[in-house]
Enzyme design. Structure first.
Site, PDB file in Angstrom:
ATOM      1  N   ASP A  28      14.819 -46.738  75.566  1.00  0.00           N
ATOM      2  CA  ASP A  28      13.553 -46.036  75.351  1.00  0.00           C
ATOM      3  C   ASP A  28      13.678 -45.197  74.088  1.00  0.00           C
ATOM      4  O   ASP A  28      14.416 -44.209  74.078  1.00  0.00           O
ATOM      5  CB  ASP A  28      13.251 -45.105  76.530  1.00  0.00           C
ATOM      6  CG  ASP A  28      13.046 -45.849  77.834  1.00  0.00           C
ATOM      7  OD1 ASP A  28      11.937 -46.349  78.048  1.00  0.00           O
ATOM      8  OD2 ASP A  28      13.998 -45.906  78.641  1.00  0.00           O
ATOM      9  N   LYS A  51       3.728 -50.004  77.235  1.00  0.00           N
ATOM     10  CA  LYS A  51       3.887 -49.484  78.593  1.00  0.00           C
ATOM     11  C   LYS A  51       2.886 -48.342  78.805  1.00  0.00           C
ATOM     12  O   LYS A  51       2.421 -47.742  77.842  1.00  0.00           O
ATOM     13  CB  LYS A  51       5.330 -49.026  78.839  1.00  0.00           C
ATOM     14  CG  LYS A  51       5.820 -47.895  77.952  1.00  0.00           C
ATOM     15  CD  LYS A  51       7.301 -47.624  78.194  1.00  0.00           C
ATOM     16  CE  LYS A  51       7.769 -46.417  77.430  1.00  0.00           C
ATOM     17  NZ  LYS A  51       9.217 -46.194  77.535  1.00  0.00           N
ATOM     18  N   HIS A  52       2.470 -48.091  80.065  1.00  0.00           N
ATOM     19  CA  HIS A  52       2.906 -48.676  81.351  1.00  0.00           C
ATOM     20  C   HIS A  52       1.680 -49.355  81.948  1.00  0.00           C
ATOM     21  O   HIS A  52       0.794 -48.671  82.454  1.00  0.00           O
ATOM     22  CB  HIS A  52       3.397 -47.604  82.303  1.00  0.00           C
ATOM     23  CG  HIS A  52       4.462 -46.704  81.717  1.00  0.00           C
ATOM     24  ND1 HIS A  52       4.179 -45.647  80.864  1.00  0.00           N
ATOM     25  CD2 HIS A  52       5.816 -46.709  81.864  1.00  0.00           C
ATOM     26  CE1 HIS A  52       5.311 -45.035  80.530  1.00  0.00           C
ATOM     27  NE2 HIS A  52       6.314 -45.655  81.116  1.00  0.00           N
ATOM     28  N   ARG A 102       3.690 -38.117  75.313  1.00  0.00           N
ATOM     29  CA  ARG A 102       4.114 -39.494  75.054  1.00  0.00           C
ATOM     30  C   ARG A 102       2.936 -40.392  74.704  1.00  0.00           C
ATOM     31  O   ARG A 102       3.123 -41.535  74.281  1.00  0.00           O
ATOM     32  CB  ARG A 102       4.846 -40.046  76.278  1.00  0.00           C
ATOM     33  CG  ARG A 102       6.062 -39.226  76.680  1.00  0.00           C
ATOM     34  CD  ARG A 102       6.579 -39.634  78.035  1.00  0.00           C
ATOM     35  NE  ARG A 102       7.102 -40.992  78.039  1.00  0.00           N
ATOM     36  CZ  ARG A 102       7.352 -41.692  79.140  1.00  0.00           C
ATOM     37  NH1 ARG A 102       7.096 -41.161  80.333  1.00  0.00           N
ATOM     38  NH2 ARG A 102       7.836 -42.907  79.047  1.00  0.00           N
ATOM     39  N   ARG A 107      16.659 -41.783  73.037  1.00  0.00           N
ATOM     40  CA  ARG A 107      17.995 -42.115  73.535  1.00  0.00           C
ATOM     41  C   ARG A 107      19.006 -42.086  72.384  1.00  0.00           C
ATOM     42  O   ARG A 107      20.102 -41.591  72.531  1.00  0.00           O
ATOM     43  CB  ARG A 107      17.991 -43.489  74.210  1.00  0.00           C
ATOM     44  CG  ARG A 107      17.009 -43.612  75.363  1.00  0.00           C
ATOM     45  CD  ARG A 107      17.320 -42.690  76.524  1.00  0.00           C
ATOM     46  NE  ARG A 107      16.337 -42.805  77.602  1.00  0.00           N
ATOM     47  CZ  ARG A 107      15.439 -41.881  77.907  1.00  0.00           C
ATOM     48  NH1 ARG A 107      15.396 -40.742  77.224  1.00  0.00           N
ATOM     49  NH2 ARG A 107      14.593 -42.059  78.887  1.00  0.00           N
ATOM     50  N   HIS A 128       8.440 -41.608  88.917  1.00  0.00           N
ATOM     51  CA  HIS A 128       9.868 -41.667  89.195  1.00  0.00           C
ATOM     52  C   HIS A 128      10.169 -41.210  90.622  1.00  0.00           C
ATOM     53  O   HIS A 128      11.189 -41.589  91.202  1.00  0.00           O
ATOM     54  CB  HIS A 128      10.656 -40.778  88.218  1.00  0.00           C
ATOM     55  CG  HIS A 128      10.692 -41.299  86.818  1.00  0.00           C
ATOM     56  ND1 HIS A 128       9.698 -41.028  85.907  1.00  0.00           N
ATOM     57  CD2 HIS A 128      11.599 -42.074  86.173  1.00  0.00           C
ATOM     58  CE1 HIS A 128       9.997 -41.612  84.756  1.00  0.00           C
ATOM     59  NE2 HIS A 128      11.139 -42.251  84.893  1.00  0.00           N
ATOM     60  N   ASP A 181       9.036 -51.873  85.099  1.00  0.00           N
ATOM     61  CA  ASP A 181       9.696 -50.587  84.989  1.00  0.00           C
ATOM     62  C   ASP A 181      10.909 -50.623  85.920  1.00  0.00           C
ATOM     63  O   ASP A 181      11.055 -51.544  86.736  1.00  0.00           O
ATOM     64  CB  ASP A 181       8.736 -49.457  85.372  1.00  0.00           C
ATOM     65  CG  ASP A 181       9.044 -48.153  84.641  1.00  0.00           C
ATOM     66  OD1 ASP A 181      10.186 -47.993  84.174  1.00  0.00           O
ATOM     67  OD2 ASP A 181       8.146 -47.290  84.545  1.00  0.00           O
TER      68      ASP A 181
END
Length: 526
Positions: free
Chosen positions: A79, A179-180, A149, A87, A192, A263
């Site tokens: 990501d 995404k998503h 985001r 990351r 999550h 995902d």
């Protein structure tokens, strides 16, 4: 190895814990595993820990090269959205602003250049699949998982910038992932931890959520990631497991024929109900091609998935033909994203002049604190909004108080705030991090000198908001720097500086404005 195991591996992406790929995942790659997901926790902090250091060489030499020595066309994914979700720069903050900042600036050329720079960084690191950009329309301001985001709340603007970002990434031959799907913007729940319900019927989806995905698909996005979200007006299962949404809406209505990625199945609302094996079977049956298992503890999941597929094939719940179709799509993506014709060898070097947009062996990026050619800082400066912030004077270094906040799982524990940026400019007088829930009366403040209080999404956090008010009664001249989603006008008192994101680039731009100093580094042109 059985044919079924080989076929399943061709449609799977797994991850591992630790710094280097363990034996089990190298063996899985040898046995046809389609891809490996890399997380910030797989990367050691840059050494030496100083401005300009970056962990990309570690990723390329210690992760990408060993995996490609096993199989050259393996997908290596992470990501990398810029801004809060990074990351590559998980241990220091992204040198690029994220989507909220780019959408607010609304310069499509700038968005494409930032995405192209991110793509070049990924390519230098040996990554060929970016799990981004977010194509979600942030239609609910208190959304706990999307926020900064997203490119914004307007479908047209989000669509334009999604297209530009996809083209920028893929200019560097790094595959983009929308995404998503079909849109995570109108939820008050973090997927999550729980399964969000989105109260959208099909006409509302077509008007609000689908335009960015359609634009990204038209731009040639190589992958689309489904969200673990439920749309009761369309289907009972979450989108990742729903034929109505994956096959009907994405494949048939939008005409998408690329790779559909799930995902991570380890996310609680899916894993707790269906387990790795059951969820994988349902995802493939729904039309997903590449199943992501998750970030941790997935070694034991592989046998579960194999067993579940064997059982589903016997019961007629899944067909070999569906798996073969999925494997063929993933193979086509691997071929497109193969870094060089012969792949990365153990040396970690890539021939120059290969026509792929890749650079040579890893040497670090140009101006790593500000992005390639300074484009990250250029974009972050343009995204700043200052309300009543005084011009910098000769009053000395800045005292910095940060009101800590809990980040969502997508962001993780990537650092944020102004301390590093102020220190890099030689203008940090003191730094204090305040834990959530702390009584404002217990927070020490300097009696004099410039003071900034750094927050993130303060208007959505009652403690931050109340603490700000309390601190302002003691120091009316303090400057609030909010590094979250831009609040509505008037919700936070001036003097106020809005960065529209919490990446390192956002912090540097804010520190420059507050101090009147310029960040040392490469020319600031794009």
């Amino acid at each position: 190895m059985s044919t079924v195991v080989s076929l399943v591996n061709a449609c799977l992406m797994a991850s591992y814990e630790g710094r280097v790929p363990p034996t089990w995942i190298r063996r899985a790659v040898e046995n046809g595993l389609a891809g490996v997901g890399v997380f910030g926790t797989n990367l050691a902090p840059p050494e030496p820990a100083a401005p300009g250091a970056a962990p990309y060489g570690t990723l390329r030499d210690d992760i990408a090269a060993p995996l490609r020595a096993v199989r050259p066309d393996v997908l290596i994914a992470l990501d990398e959205e810029g801004g809060d979700v990074t990351r590559l720069d998980y241990h220091r903050g992204s040198p690029y602003p994220g989507n909220h900042a780019l959408g607010a600036v609304d310069d499509l050329g700038l968005t494409r250049e930032v995405a192209r720079a991110i793509g070049a960084d990924l390519a230098d690191a040996g990554v060929n699949l970016c799990l981004g950009p977010c194509a979600d329309v942030n239609s609910r301001p208190n959304n706990p998982i999307i926020g900064v985001r997203s490119f914004g709340a307007d479908p047209g603007r989000v669509a334009r910038h999604t297209e530009a970002f996809v083209r920028g990434l893929q200019d560097r031959r790094v595959a983009a992932t929308l995404k998503h799907f079909p849109g995570h913007g109108d939820t008050g729940t973090d997927s999550h931890t729980a399964l969000p319900d989105i109260d959208r019927d099909l006409p509302a989806l077509r008007a609000l959520d689908l335009p960015p995905f359609a634009a990204g698909i038209a731009a040639g996005a190589k992958a689309v990631m489904t969200g673990h979200i439920r749309l009761p007006h369309l289907a009972e299962p979450p989108a990742t497991l729903s034929p109505r949404i994956v096959t009907g809406l994405l494949r048939e209505e939008l005409g998408y024929d690329g790779v559909v990625v799930s995902d991570a199945l380890e996310m609680a609302p899916v894993l707790d109900r269906w387990g790795f094996g059951g969820a994988a079977v349902l995802a493939w049956s729904a039309g997903v091609d590449l199943v992501l298992l998750g970030a941790s503890g997935v070694e034991h999941a592989l046998p579960q998935v194999y067993e579940a597929v064997e059982s589903a094939l016997k019961k007629g719940e899944l067909t070999i033909e569906r798996l073969e179709e999925a494997a063929a799509r993933v193979a086509a993506l691997r071929a497109w994203a193969d870094p060089v014709p012969t792949g990365l060898g153990g040396s970690g070097s890539v021939p120059t002049g290969s026509g792929t947009g890749r650079s040579g062996s890893y040497t670090g990026r140009s101006g790593s604190d500000t992005g390639r050619s300074g484009i990250g800082l250029v974009a972050a400066r343009r995204a700043l909004v200052a309300v009543g912030v005084p011009s910098p004077g000769a009053s000395g270094p800045v005292h910095c108080v940060r009101l800590s906040s809990e980040a969502n799982m997508a962001v993780g524990v990537a650092p944020w705030g102004l301390t590093r940026a102020l220190d890099g400019l030689g203008r940090l007088a003191s730094a204090l991090d305040v834990d959530p829930g702390t009584d404002p009366a217990d927070i020490p403040l300097p009696a004099a000198g410039p003071l900034v209080v750094v927050v993130r999404d303060a208007v959505r956090d009652p403690w931050q908001h109340a603490t700000l008010d309390a601190l302002r009664t003691r120091r009316p001249d303090l400057v609030t720097v909010d590094m979250g989603l831009e609040p509505a006008p008037g919700r936070l008192a001036a003097p106020l500086l809005l960065t529209r994101g919490a990446g390192l680039a956002n912090a540097v731009a804010a520190a420059e404005l507050l101090t009147g100093r310029t960040w040392p580094g490469p020319p600031s042109g794009g």
